[in-house]
Write an enzyme that holds these catalytic residues in place. Structure first.
Site, PDB file in Angstrom:
ATOM      1  N   THR A  27       0.903  -1.125   0.000  1.00  0.00           N
ATOM      2  CA  THR A  27       0.000   0.000   0.000  1.00  0.00           C
ATOM      3  C   THR A  27       0.950   1.184   0.000  1.00  0.00           C
ATOM      4  O   THR A  27       2.149   0.999   0.171  1.00  0.00           O
ATOM      5  CB  THR A  27      -0.859  -0.093   1.277  1.00  0.00           C
ATOM      6  N   SER A  79     -10.780  -2.224   5.883  1.00  0.00           N
ATOM      7  CA  SER A  79      -9.384  -1.870   5.638  1.00  0.00           C
ATOM      8  C   SER A  79      -8.673  -1.575   6.957  1.00  0.00           C
ATOM      9  O   SER A  79      -9.314  -1.359   7.993  1.00  0.00           O
ATOM     10  CB  SER A  79      -9.345  -0.620   4.753  1.00  0.00           C
TER      11      SER A  79
END
Ligand code: GLY
Length: 577
Positions: free
Chosen positions: A386, A457
């Protein structure tokens, strides 16, 4: 002279250093500091990839605000950091508006297609099939990044999407110089990427050999997609030719995403989650991220202990942090999910009263076994792919943005003819209650797959405020470890008085309830600290480094911006003027 953190690729800083830097040095750096942050007077950009950082800096120099720069950086990273920067993924942007004093959260997380069902990842025997949720057409969530960037610009920006996309188009067209970091990641991910001919054609030479550092990769299909977005706005991505190509590629790979799913995608603005920690306000990402909720929950527990006195990374501090962490991750498995589909008790989880109750159950000297907190099993997986960037502009606006394709290069699949790598974010749903996702995280009903839902998330873009103004803008990649990484940067500064570079560099630990172990960075803790933790009943697992924070400290006393890119990854840059 400016003394940037040794491991940072911030040569540009030297070029930008004003002559008056000598006069300022004593005030900027203390002789007690172990490492020094990058400093700037007006504005700063901290990004995991240096070319994109320069794109953001140029936007700020040209008079754009933090959101303009953030959108330009996000689009540029889709070209320069293809393993995490993206058009085909999603994420979260926290924006602090200096004029109103408000902070808002832009949620552009991927959504499940309309055809998604709760049991879509179960095989004939009812077992979760991780290949389907990770490396198959069914793994792809409807991408949110383009809609998110448009929403950010129309709400806060001064530039058009076309203006913000211009640097990314240039980079995709003229090519990017392959860095050692990019070359290594393409070698490591060869198998996944070469599964998909459209990806192989972009990321490997015609004969299948590797790009080496110094080679140039051009991405003409991606440039064409960016040009369509520039010309038509989000419709250039979510409707027409690009949408048709994305849906066709996903369907060819066994998925069921349709052009209607793409046309129906919506980014939304949410109220951030907020709390306080020793005189600072912590503002972070609300559900569908678990990040902000659990950062605040863990800090609330830590606030009841004299963490600064106990000392940074002492066995006492690590014990107490780990005990708070494991309880937060246990709660995550049960309560967290998309707030549009599940009632998430954010208020209760982030209340000081709940933190006091948690503290009542923590022994000061003894680890509580995780299986007495809640049962579960797990299969840990290493993935940090990420990326986060932080930006502060000359007016005090701040952007904290974390976005992702989930795994490195997502599913590995590029939608043929678009240059757009597609995420495998559907794996962040709970495929089956009690079965861990790729990060070893267990979920329940709140995070079950449903059509139109956003998978839970851990991304935690965070802005810490002091007296209502940004004090620290930070965040990190790192899968399940994003929450604890971000938390430790905050604690290192507030509890341990570290400057932002020291807070970034300091060795990190992580506990996520299951597995019942404190993960420590290799070489991060002394042998006797490990022994003291083991004596309290903790299992210690030594692993590779965790996170890649990009942080900016707004030092109101010095009237300066102090920033640090994480030295754990090469190629990052914190630059300012
Ligand atoms: N895909 C990692 C996360 O969103 O937490």
């Amino acid at each position: 002279m400016i003394r940037p953190l040794a491991a940072l690729a911030s040569a540009a800083l030297f070029a930008l250093a004003p002559a008056a830097a000598h006069a300022q040095e004593a005030a900027i750096y203390s002789s007690m500091d172990a490492v020094h942050p990058v400093w700037a007077k007006e504005a700063m950009v901290s990004v995991q990839e240096a070319v994109a950082a320069e794109v953001g800096l140029q936007v700020l120099r040209d008079g754009g605000n933090a959101v303009d720069a953030g959108v330009a950086v996000a689009l540029a990273l889709a070209v320069t950091l293809p393993r995490a920067g993206n058009l085909g993924g999603g994420g979260f942007m926290l924006v602090h508006d200096a004029e109103s004093g408000e902070t808002k959260a832009i949620d552009y997380r991927e959504m499940a297609p309309a055809s998604a069902t709760r049991d879509m990842y179960l095989d004939a025997d009812g077992n979760a099939d991780s290949n389907l949720s990770r490396f198959h057409g069914l793994a792809v969530g409807v991408p949110g990044t383009v809609a998110g960037m448009q929403l950010a610009l129309e709400t806060y920006g001064t530039m058009t999407l076309a203006e913000a996309a211009a640097p990314a188009i240039r980079l995709a067209e003229s090519g990017i110089v392959v860095t050692a970091d990019l070359a290594d990641s393409l070698k490591a991910l060869e198998k996944r990427l070469k599964t998909w001919p459209a990806s192989a054609a972009i990321f490997y030479k015609e004969d299948g050999s590797f790009y080496e550092p110094g080679d140039v990769i051009k991405q003409p299909d991606l440039a064409a997609t960016l040009k369509k977005i520039a010309a038509e706005g989000p419709d250039g991505f979510y409707k027409g030719e690009v949408a048709e190509k994305i849906a066709a590629s996903v369907q060819e790979a066994g998925g069921s995403m349709t052009v209607e799913d793409l046309a129906n995608y919506k980014a939304v603005i949410r109220e951030p989650v907020s709390g306080s920690y020793r005189g600072h306000e912590i503002v972070s990402m609300p559900p569908p991220s678990s990040g902000g909720t659990h950062i605040i929950q863990i800090l609330n527990v830590m606030e009841g202990y004299p963490v600064g006195y106990l000392g940074h990374n002492s066995s006492d501090t690590i014990h107490l942090m780990a005990e708070a962490m494991k309880r937060a991750y246990a709660d995550r498995s049960k309560y967290l999910g998309d707030p549009d589909f599940a009632d998430v008790p954010v208020k209760a989880l982030t209340s000081k009263a709940y933190a006091a109750k948690i503290r009542d159950g923590i022994s000061l000297n003894r680890a509580t076994p995780s299986d007495t907190i809640l049962p579960g099993t797990l299969a840990p997986y290493e993935s940090d792919q990420t990326t986060h960037f932080s930006i502060v502009d000359k007016d005090g606006n701040a952007v904290s943005n974390t976005y992702t394709l989930n795994f490195s290069y997502g599913s590995g699949m590029t939608a043929a003819g678009t240059g757009v790598l597609l995420n495998n974010e559907m794996d962040d749903f709970s495929a089956k209650p009690g079965v861990p996702n790729a990060y070893g995280l267990i979920g329940g009903d709140a995070n079950a797959v449903e059509p139109g839902k956003r998978p839970l998330s851990s991304m935690s873009p965070t802005i810490v405020l002091k007296d209502g103004k940004p004090f620290l803008v930070t965040g990190s990649p790192g899968g399940s470890r994003i929450i604890t990484t971000t938390l430790q940067v905050i604690s290192n500064m507030i509890d341990h008085g570290m400057n932002v570079a020291e807070a970034t560099n300091a060795a990190r630990i992580h506990h996520q309830w299951l597995p019942d172990e404190i993960r420590v960075e290799d070489g991060g803790l002394s042998r006797d600290t490990v022994a003291a933790l083991e004596a309290k009943g903790h299992m210690i697992a030594v692993g590779s480094v965790m996170g890649s924070t990009q942080s900016i400290h707004v030092d109101a006393d010095k009237g300066l911006l102090l920033g640090a890119s994480d030295p754990r990854r090469t190629g990052s840059a914190t630059v300012g003027y």
